[in-house]
Design a protein around this motif. Structure first.
Motif, PDB file in Angstrom:
ATOM      1  N   ASP A 115       0.947   0.675  -3.623  1.00  0.00           N
ATOM      2  CA  ASP A 115       1.572   0.467  -2.319  1.00  0.00           C
ATOM      3  C   ASP A 115       0.520   0.016  -1.321  1.00  0.00           C
ATOM      4  O   ASP A 115      -0.538   0.639  -1.200  1.00  0.00           O
ATOM      5  CB  ASP A 115       2.233   1.756  -1.846  1.00  0.00           C
ATOM      6  CG  ASP A 115       3.074   1.579  -0.601  1.00  0.00           C
ATOM      7  OD1 ASP A 115       3.094   0.482  -0.023  1.00  0.00           O
ATOM      8  OD2 ASP A 115       3.718   2.553  -0.193  1.00  0.00           O
TER       9      ASP A 115
ATOM     10  N   GLY B 253       1.771  -1.024   1.912  1.00  0.00           N
ATOM     11  CA  GLY B 253       2.609  -1.149   3.098  1.00  0.00           C
ATOM     12  C   GLY B 253       1.913  -0.701   4.370  1.00  0.00           C
ATOM     13  O   GLY B 253       1.002   0.126   4.358  1.00  0.00           O
ATOM     14  N   SER B 254       2.367  -1.241   5.479  1.00  0.00           N
ATOM     15  CA  SER B 254       1.738  -0.954   6.771  1.00  0.00           C
ATOM     16  C   SER B 254       1.973   0.475   7.253  1.00  0.00           C
ATOM     17  O   SER B 254       1.226   0.972   8.091  1.00  0.00           O
ATOM     18  CB  SER B 254       2.236  -1.942   7.827  1.00  0.00           C
ATOM     19  OG  SER B 254       3.633  -1.836   7.967  1.00  0.00           O
ATOM     20  N   GLU B 255       2.982   1.159   6.710  1.00  0.00           N
ATOM     21  CA  GLU B 255       3.250   2.531   7.163  1.00  0.00           C
ATOM     22  C   GLU B 255       2.137   3.495   6.766  1.00  0.00           C
ATOM     23  O   GLU B 255       2.018   4.567   7.330  1.00  0.00           O
ATOM     24  CB  GLU B 255       4.601   3.035   6.626  1.00  0.00           C
ATOM     25  CG  GLU B 255       4.648   3.280   5.125  1.00  0.00           C
ATOM     26  CD  GLU B 255       4.847   2.036   4.285  1.00  0.00           C
ATOM     27  OE1 GLU B 255       4.730   2.141   3.047  1.00  0.00           O
ATOM     28  OE2 GLU B 255       5.095   0.951   4.852  1.00  0.00           O
ATOM     29  N   ARG B 256       1.308   3.131   5.832  1.00  0.00           N
ATOM     30  CA  ARG B 256       0.227   4.023   5.411  1.00  0.00           C
ATOM     31  C   ARG B 256      -1.080   3.753   6.142  1.00  0.00           C
ATOM     32  O   ARG B 256      -2.076   4.403   5.881  1.00  0.00           O
ATOM     33  CB  ARG B 256       0.035   3.960   3.902  1.00  0.00           C
ATOM     34  CG  ARG B 256      -0.438   2.658   3.368  1.00  0.00           C
ATOM     35  CD  ARG B 256      -0.503   2.607   1.855  1.00  0.00           C
ATOM     36  NE  ARG B 256       0.734   3.002   1.250  1.00  0.00           N
ATOM     37  CZ  ARG B 256       0.934   4.184   0.629  1.00  0.00           C
ATOM     38  NH1 ARG B 256      -0.033   5.019   0.507  1.00  0.00           N
ATOM     39  NH2 ARG B 256       2.106   4.491   0.146  1.00  0.00           N
ATOM     40  N   LYS B 257      -1.116   2.800   7.053  1.00  0.00           N
ATOM     41  CA  LYS B 257      -2.343   2.417   7.754  1.00  0.00           C
ATOM     42  C   LYS B 257      -3.086   3.567   8.424  1.00  0.00           C
ATOM     43  O   LYS B 257      -4.307   3.556   8.431  1.00  0.00           O
ATOM     44  CB  LYS B 257      -2.055   1.332   8.790  1.00  0.00           C
ATOM     45  CG  LYS B 257      -1.739   0.015   8.174  1.00  0.00           C
ATOM     46  CD  LYS B 257      -2.950  -0.535   7.476  1.00  0.00           C
ATOM     47  CE  LYS B 257      -2.584  -1.842   6.841  1.00  0.00           C
ATOM     48  NZ  LYS B 257      -3.204  -2.041   5.575  1.00  0.00           N
TER      49      LYS B 257
ATOM     50  N   ASP C  74      -5.687   2.047   3.353  1.00  0.00           N
ATOM     51  CA  ASP C  74      -5.312   0.640   3.313  1.00  0.00           C
ATOM     52  C   ASP C  74      -4.477   0.294   2.088  1.00  0.00           C
ATOM     53  O   ASP C  74      -3.852  -0.756   2.047  1.00  0.00           O
ATOM     54  CB  ASP C  74      -6.574  -0.230   3.339  1.00  0.00           C
ATOM     55  CG  ASP C  74      -7.311  -0.045   4.650  1.00  0.00           C
ATOM     56  OD1 ASP C  74      -6.845  -0.581   5.668  1.00  0.00           O
ATOM     57  OD2 ASP C  74      -8.336   0.662   4.660  1.00  0.00           O
TER      58      ASP C  74
ATOM     59  N   ASN D  63      -6.090  -6.708   4.845  1.00  0.00           N
ATOM     60  CA  ASN D  63      -5.332  -5.829   5.741  1.00  0.00           C
ATOM     61  C   ASN D  63      -6.227  -5.265   6.826  1.00  0.00           C
ATOM     62  O   ASN D  63      -5.823  -5.155   7.973  1.00  0.00           O
ATOM     63  CB  ASN D  63      -4.696  -4.676   4.960  1.00  0.00           C
ATOM     64  CG  ASN D  63      -3.536  -5.120   4.111  1.00  0.00           C
ATOM     65  OD1 ASN D  63      -3.050  -6.234   4.235  1.00  0.00           O
ATOM     66  ND2 ASN D  63      -3.099  -4.240   3.232  1.00  0.00           N
TER      67      ASN D  63
ATOM     68  N   ARG E  91      -5.756  -5.678  10.832  1.00  0.00           N
ATOM     69  CA  ARG E  91      -5.632  -4.542  11.729  1.00  0.00           C
ATOM     70  C   ARG E  91      -6.634  -4.653  12.867  1.00  0.00           C
ATOM     71  O   ARG E  91      -6.314  -4.399  14.021  1.00  0.00           O
ATOM     72  CB  ARG E  91      -5.851  -3.244  10.959  1.00  0.00           C
ATOM     73  CG  ARG E  91      -5.560  -2.025  11.809  1.00  0.00           C
ATOM     74  CD  ARG E  91      -5.654  -0.772  11.033  1.00  0.00           C
ATOM     75  NE  ARG E  91      -7.062  -0.562  10.708  1.00  0.00           N
ATOM     76  CZ  ARG E  91      -7.504   0.503  10.094  1.00  0.00           C
ATOM     77  NH1 ARG E  91      -6.699   1.431   9.703  1.00  0.00           N
ATOM     78  NH2 ARG E  91      -8.780   0.654   9.843  1.00  0.00           N
TER      79      ARG E  91
END
Length: 150
Positions: A108, A110-114, A118, A140, A144
């Motif tokens: 994964d 995905g941006s929700e884990r930022k 990463d 990523n 960011r």
């Protein structure tokens, strides 16, 4: 810098020529991971054991690290690993973090884990997936930084 190797039909692979730390037990899998990443990306990965002083060591390290790999099970589970990653983010926000675990359903990015990492890789780790993770997480992280400082 890009490396085309001997085959110009292969897409270019960025070279980092850097250093990374993996908080994980040393095993044949760890050694394979070290060899893959060095051979392709020229990144040296040091496998080190986690301790309560790991964050202090990361902050005081004289080496400029490109990324950290955190083995959830090596740290004692999800709660400990997430707390460690959050502490790394607070202390060293530019450091890329890749989580690896037996307990995830799949890879994964995905941006929700930022806020935590990463990217996440499910064990066992293959050469292709690990190299993809390093490249994806690097992109990523740059994205960011642009969003945060724009």
């Amino acid at each position: 810098m890009y490396d085309y190797g001997n085959d110009m039909s292969i897409p270019p692979i960025p070279r980092f020529d850097g250093v990374a730390v993996a908080f994980m037990a040393f095993s044949d899998e760890t050694q394979d991971m070290q060899n893959w990443v060095y051979d392709i990306l020229r990144v040296n990965i040091m496998a080190v054991s986690y301790s309560d002083r790991a964050l202090e060591w990361l902050k005081s390290s004289a080496m400029k690290l490109d990324f950290v790999i955190v083995d959830v099970e090596h740290l004692g589970g999800v709660h400990q690993a997430l707390n460690f990653c959050l502490a790394i983010r607070a202390a060293l926000p530019d450091l890329k973090i890749i989580l690896i675990s037996d307990e995830v359903a799949g890879d994964d990015f995905g941006s929700e884990r930022k806020p935590v990492c990463d990217g996440t890789l499910m064990k066992p780790i293959s050469q292709t997936r690990l190299l993809d993770a390093v490249l994806i997480c690097s992109q990523n992280q740059r994205s960011r930084a642009v969003m945060e400082y724009a």
